[in-house]
Design a protein around this motif. Sequence first.
Motif, short mmCIF file in Angstrom:
data_model
loop_
_atom_site.label_atom_id
_atom_site.label_comp_id
_atom_site.label_asym_id
_atom_site.label_seq_id
_atom_site.Cartn_x
_atom_site.Cartn_y
_atom_site.Cartn_z
N GLU A 92 0.83 -1.20 0.00
CA GLU A 92 0.00 0.00 0.00
C GLU A 92 0.86 1.26 0.00
N ARG A 93 1.86 1.28 0.88
CA ARG A 93 2.74 2.46 0.94
C ARG A 93 3.55 2.62 -0.34
N ALA A 94 3.98 1.51 -0.92
CA ALA A 94 4.77 1.59 -2.16
C ALA A 94 3.94 2.14 -3.31
N ARG A 95 2.70 1.70 -3.41
CA ARG A 95 1.84 2.20 -4.49
C ARG A 95 1.55 3.69 -4.32
N SER A 96 1.31 4.11 -3.08
CA SER A 96 0.99 5.52 -2.85
C SER A 96 2.19 6.43 -3.07
N SER A 97 3.39 5.89 -2.86
CA SER A 97 4.59 6.71 -3.02
C SER A 97 5.27 6.51 -4.38
N GLY A 98 4.76 5.58 -5.17
CA GLY A 98 5.34 5.33 -6.49
C GLY A 98 6.63 4.55 -6.47
N ASN A 99 6.87 3.76 -5.42
CA ASN A 99 8.08 2.96 -5.32
C ASN A 99 7.81 1.58 -5.94
N ALA A 100 8.07 1.46 -7.23
CA ALA A 100 7.73 0.23 -7.96
C ALA A 100 8.56 -0.96 -7.50
#
Length: 382
Positions: free
Chosen positions: A267-275
């Motif tokens: 969830e955090r990766a998707r919201s921050s754009g960390n693919a």
Amino acid sequence: MPAARRDSARPRTGRRAAALLSPSRCCTGSTTASGCSRTASAGAPRHRALRTAIGWSHELCTPRERLLWARLSVFAGPFDLEAVEYVCGGRELPPERILDLLGGLLAQSLVSREDTPAGPAYRMLGTVAAYGAEWLAALGDTERMRRRHRDWYMGLATWCELEWFSPRQAEVAARTDGALPNLRAALELCLELPEDAHLAQHLAGTLWFAWAGCGRLSEGRYWLDRALALESGHQEARLKALWVLGYVAVLQGDGTAAVAALHECGERARSSGNALAEAYATHRMGCLALLTDDTARAEELIGRALDSYRELGELNSNVLMGRVEVAMARAFRGDLEGRPPSAGRSGRSARSAGSCGRGRTRSTSWRTRRGPGTRTGRRGSC
């Protein structure tokens, strides 16, 4: 240092030795030959005798040897020459003089040398190190030296992570094993200081290869849980620690903890754009599905992660194991032809499992050892 030069450099009397670094700087009251107050040394006679013996050894050292002794006290376990030069070197102790000074401490049996699988290493007995720590505190230099020590071992962890996927893996494992006491000290320092919470998360995550690859799952879980209990405000460091915690929990068979960590990471990766962090979270969710016999979902998730790895140029042991895990999922389904798990799914992930080896190797520029502490523009996984 040649014996003649060392002898000429040593103080001739206890009074002259004491004047070089006055015991009154670290304790009050009258002092004994050991450099400690009589009040502080009023313990058992055996302890007083030991401190007196160490104190006389201290007085026989040159000023620079004493300073090196004090600075070496920040090491929590074995250390090599490179570490000493970085951590203890400075204006008062030029790195090019460190070897001679270390030889002087060796000659007095204050430091011992041992051969380890990772190469020559040095060690200081706990009582000797404790004495040096008192003098380091008297100089007001303890915190600075602990930070330099932490910085070195963070550099070592980064180098080991990059070199884990290389022909030097056995050396990396040996160096990591020997450095564990010092890595633990570095982690403790990061956890003590609220402003360094992100460093604790980064270091605990960077050591994934030690936790998962060297059979230290329980210890890894301990450090990751403690680091993630802190709010660092640094998203990337937290994401790395989260997927590593999920990975460790999967290997421990703790599905509940694994799902919680990997879900938060995704969830955090998707919201921050960390693919890349999202790919690792997806990969480990696929591993969990594989362990719970949901082979179709395992192939779907791990295949999706392999697609992302290929697009991002990620190639390391995690990626290669992902290819193995896809093959295992297919074999468990009885599919030896390599067909996708459902008609609706394209064969892109299946093809990527065989082609992701064409991605760039992140560790290539480290094939020639540069040593920990060296700054580069390259970063490790996630």
